[in-house]
Design a protein around this motif. Structure first.
Motif, short mmCIF file in Angstrom:
data_model
loop_
_atom_site.label_atom_id
_atom_site.label_comp_id
_atom_site.label_asym_id
_atom_site.label_seq_id
_atom_site.Cartn_x
_atom_site.Cartn_y
_atom_site.Cartn_z
N PHE A 162 -62.49 -2.98 -44.95
CA PHE A 162 -63.94 -3.15 -44.80
C PHE A 162 -64.36 -2.91 -43.36
O PHE A 162 -65.30 -2.15 -43.10
CB PHE A 162 -64.33 -4.57 -45.25
CG PHE A 162 -65.74 -4.94 -44.89
CD1 PHE A 162 -66.81 -4.37 -45.57
CD2 PHE A 162 -65.99 -5.84 -43.87
CE1 PHE A 162 -68.10 -4.71 -45.24
CE2 PHE A 162 -67.28 -6.18 -43.53
CZ PHE A 162 -68.34 -5.61 -44.22
N PHE A 163 -63.65 -3.56 -42.41
CA PHE A 163 -64.08 -3.42 -41.01
C PHE A 163 -63.83 -2.02 -40.48
O PHE A 163 -64.62 -1.51 -39.68
CB PHE A 163 -63.39 -4.48 -40.13
CG PHE A 163 -64.03 -5.82 -40.26
CD1 PHE A 163 -65.31 -6.03 -39.79
CD2 PHE A 163 -63.37 -6.87 -40.86
CE1 PHE A 163 -65.93 -7.25 -39.91
CE2 PHE A 163 -63.98 -8.10 -40.99
CZ PHE A 163 -65.25 -8.29 -40.51
N ASP A 164 -62.75 -1.36 -40.96
CA ASP A 164 -62.51 0.04 -40.56
C ASP A 164 -63.66 0.93 -41.00
O ASP A 164 -64.19 1.74 -40.23
CB ASP A 164 -61.19 0.54 -41.14
CG ASP A 164 -60.01 0.06 -40.31
OD1 ASP A 164 -60.25 -0.38 -39.16
OD2 ASP A 164 -58.87 0.11 -40.79
N SER A 165 -64.07 0.76 -42.29
CA SER A 165 -65.15 1.62 -42.79
C SER A 165 -66.46 1.29 -42.08
O SER A 165 -67.25 2.19 -41.77
CB SER A 165 -65.29 1.45 -44.31
OG SER A 165 -65.93 0.23 -44.59
N LEU A 166 -66.67 -0.01 -41.78
CA LEU A 166 -67.88 -0.40 -41.05
C LEU A 166 -67.94 0.29 -39.69
O LEU A 166 -68.96 0.83 -39.28
CB LEU A 166 -67.90 -1.92 -40.87
CG LEU A 166 -69.17 -2.50 -40.23
CD1 LEU A 166 -70.25 -2.63 -41.26
CD2 LEU A 166 -68.88 -3.84 -39.59
N ARG A 167 -66.77 0.29 -39.00
CA ARG A 167 -66.73 0.89 -37.67
C ARG A 167 -66.99 2.39 -37.74
O ARG A 167 -67.78 2.93 -36.96
CB ARG A 167 -65.39 0.60 -36.99
CG ARG A 167 -65.36 -0.72 -36.27
CD ARG A 167 -64.20 -0.79 -35.32
NE ARG A 167 -62.94 -0.87 -36.03
CZ ARG A 167 -62.36 -2.03 -36.35
NH1 ARG A 167 -62.90 -3.15 -36.01
NH2 ARG A 167 -61.21 -2.04 -37.00
N THR A 168 -66.34 3.07 -38.72
CA THR A 168 -66.55 4.52 -38.80
C THR A 168 -68.01 4.81 -39.13
O THR A 168 -68.60 5.76 -38.59
CB THR A 168 -65.64 5.16 -39.87
OG1 THR A 168 -65.67 4.33 -41.03
CG2 THR A 168 -64.22 5.30 -39.37
N GLN A 169 -68.63 3.98 -40.00
CA GLN A 169 -70.04 4.22 -40.33
C GLN A 169 -70.94 4.01 -39.12
O GLN A 169 -71.87 4.78 -38.90
CB GLN A 169 -70.46 3.29 -41.47
CG GLN A 169 -70.01 3.80 -42.82
CD GLN A 169 -70.65 3.08 -43.96
OE1 GLN A 169 -71.49 2.22 -43.74
NE2 GLN A 169 -70.26 3.44 -45.17
N LEU A 170 -70.64 2.96 -38.33
CA LEU A 170 -71.45 2.69 -37.14
C LEU A 170 -71.31 3.83 -36.15
O LEU A 170 -72.31 4.25 -35.54
CB LEU A 170 -71.02 1.36 -36.50
CG LEU A 170 -71.58 0.11 -37.14
CD1 LEU A 170 -71.03 -1.12 -36.45
CD2 LEU A 170 -73.10 0.09 -37.06
N VAL A 171 -70.08 4.33 -35.97
CA VAL A 171 -69.89 5.47 -35.07
C VAL A 171 -70.64 6.68 -35.60
O VAL A 171 -71.27 7.42 -34.84
CB VAL A 171 -68.38 5.77 -34.89
CG1 VAL A 171 -68.17 7.07 -34.15
CG2 VAL A 171 -67.71 4.64 -34.15
N GLY A 172 -70.63 6.85 -36.95
CA GLY A 172 -71.37 7.96 -37.57
C GLY A 172 -72.87 7.84 -37.32
O GLY A 172 -73.58 8.84 -37.22
N LEU A 173 -73.39 6.58 -37.20
CA LEU A 173 -74.82 6.38 -36.96
C LEU A 173 -75.19 6.59 -35.49
O LEU A 173 -76.36 6.46 -35.12
CB LEU A 173 -75.21 4.96 -37.37
CG LEU A 173 -75.35 4.73 -38.88
CD1 LEU A 173 -75.54 3.25 -39.18
CD2 LEU A 173 -76.51 5.54 -39.43
N GLY A 174 -74.21 6.85 -34.64
CA GLY A 174 -74.53 7.16 -33.25
C GLY A 174 -74.17 6.09 -32.25
O GLY A 174 -74.55 6.18 -31.09
#
Lengths: 165, 356
Positions: free
Chosen positions: B11-23
């Motif tokens: 969960f936290f890995d995907s959260l981090r990648t999504q946040l990085v994807g958001l800029g």
């Protein structure tokens, strides 16, 4: 790097403020509590410099031990009713002399430190290396320091023992 | 099976990648995931005392035939809620002549450190919020800060009973901190680390690998740790800072409403912290009594911690209170030498076993 720099300046400002409260508070107990805050923040600075063992030891020894004993002494010797007794005296000249000498010494040391190269910041935790140094290379100085502490303890016990008739 | 660490990490890995994807930068993404973990831990620490208070009232009711906790709602389950509501609506009284700032500040100093203490505790396999390298030392250091809050509360009340309670608290908590830390030294020597997660993992592979199973050393260290933990949390038979029969209620005599409740929150959170530490250090943390098995590690951890908490409650409702001088001499003349002897024994054991 900017984040840790910001945290450093915040801590430094709080430490200076807390230290001023320690000196200027009119109630000894408040001074002691402010000192506790300052010591905790200094532990935070140690943590910021990756000295994690030193930070924990600072909290454990100074705040959890020494400061609690100071509060203990204050509670035994003073009562809350005479909180407003003056903690300052009128010896301005000697105070200015002492703090002037200390400040000059600190500033000279600080400039000498600025000219030297700062040691590289390491990200590794330092506990194991510290243990190896204390039990290996610096074993003799370490033991000498503990001997000095032991002598101080024996002296304290001697001074505070009950006089037997 | 059913391990919490694997889905949480995903969960936290995907959260981090999504946040990085958001800029966001990776540092900001990491900070926000840590913020979520911290908030969850704080919420859990806040809810633990609710459950423990219910448990304690229920157990005391069974042991001493008390009526309230049996009658309020089904199985007395509403008793904690009733207590909370009562305390919430009480007036916050600060006595005349008391130091108003310190009176409020003392509660904060007493409660705040307990949340930090839970950061390096491994609640199961790979379930520590911050796997600190100085874990155990950090927990002792941070929990020592609460002593100042209690001493401060005694002083700020401007009341002789409160001051006596505060003085007793200072003396008792500084004294019992020493055997408590020294009793953990054998475990640190055996695991050769201060990191709580590594200590827990060093005990994997069944009940015989737990540090309590090391002959003599383990049991001795565990008992010293348990006794000094009870003293450190100011509970019976060591509750002299608040001894009702002598000091009204000691350092929290002049506190009412939510301030009083916060002192109790801190006490119960520290009870759970001590139980969690005992589990991690001596009872194998999240590892079961045999290697393998399908029971998840977080369940083992909570199960063992609740067992230790039950011991704490049991002590409180069966033993009478110690006398002040006996309390101090018990610490300095019995527990302290015993823990020092235990450290020497551990050194002999390590040399004998040929461990590194």
């Amino acid at each position: 790097m900017t984040l840790s720099l910001g945290i450093f300046y915040a801590f430094a400002a709080l430490i200076v403020g807390g230290a001023l409260v320690v000196v200027l508070a009119r109630d000894v107990f408040r001074s002691a509590i402010a000192l506790a805050g300052v010591l905790v923040l200094v532990a935070g600075l140690f943590g910021l410099l990756n000295a994690d063992f030193l930070a924990a030891a600072q909290l454990l020894v100074y705040v959890g031990g020494v400061l609690v004993l100071m509060l203990f002494v204050i509670m035994l010797l003073l009562s809350p009713q005479n909180q407003l007794r003056h903690q300052t005296n009128k010896q301005a000249i000697s105070a200015a002399l002492m703090s002037g000498v200390t400040a000059t010494f600190l500033i000279v040391q600080f400039y000498a430190f600025l000219r030297s190269d700062a040691p590289a910041m390491e990200g590794q935790p330092s506990t194991a290396a510290l243990g190896r140094l204390l039990m290996g290379e610096f074993l003799v100085p370490f033991e000498v320091v503990s001997l000095v502490l032991l002598a101080a303890l024996v002296g304290a016990v001697y001074l505070s023992r009950e006089e037997r008739p | 099976m059913f391990e919490l660490a694997i889905p949480l990490r995903a969960f936290f890995d995907s959260l981090r990648t999504q946040l990085v994807g958001l800029g966001f930068t990776p540092l900001e993404a990491w900070a926000s995931s840590k913020l979520i973990q911290t908030s969850v831990t704080v919420a859990c620490v806040l809810s633990v005392p609710l459950i423990l208070v219910y448990g304690e009232r229920k157990i005391s009711a069974f042991m001493q035939a008390r009526i309230g906790p049996m009658e309020t709602g089904p199985w007395g389950i509403l008793q904690t809620l009733a207590d909370g509501l009562k305390l919430f609506f009480k007036e916050d009284v600060i006595p005349n002549g008391a130091d108003r700032l310190m009176h409020t500040l003392s509660v904060i100093i007493a409660v705040a450190p307990v949340f930090v203490c839970f950061a390096p505790i491994p609640f199961g396999k790979d379930l520590a919020v911050v796997p600190l390298d100085t874990g155990i030392l950090f927990v002792f250091a941070a929990s020592g800060l609460s002593t100042i809050g209690i001493v401060c509360a005694g002083w700020a009340s401007a009341n002789k009973f409160s001051i006596l309670g505060g003085i007793r608290a200072a003396a008792q908590m500084v004294s019992y901190e020493i055997p408590r830390v020294l009793s953990v030294v054998p475990v640190i020597m055996l695991a050769s680390t201060l990191n709580l997660s590594t200590i827990a993992d060093a005990q994997a592979g069944g009940i015989l690998h737990w540090f309590i199973a090391v002959p003599i050393i383990g049991q001795l260290a565990f008992i010293i740790f348990l006794i000094s933990s009870v003293a450190e949390t100011n509970r019976l038979p060591f509750d002299l800072p608040e001894a009702e029969s002598e000091l009204v209620s000691g350092f929290h005599t002049e506190f009412s409403g939510m301030k009083f409740a916060l002192f109790f929150l801190a006490e119960y959170a520290y009870v759970f912290l001590s139980a969690a530490l005992a589990t991690t250090l001596f009872l194998g943390g999240g590892h079961g009594w045999s290697a393998g098995g399908w029971i998840p590690s977080w369940f083992w951890f909570l199960f063992k911690s609740c067992g230790i908490v039950l011991l704490f409650f049991w002590f409180r409702w069966t033993y009478p209170r110690l006398r002040v001088d006996r309390l101090m001499s018990f610490c300095w003349e019995f527990l302290l030498p015993l823990s020092l002897i235990n450290i020497v024994l551990t050194a002999v054991w390590i040399v004998f076993k040929g461990m590194p």
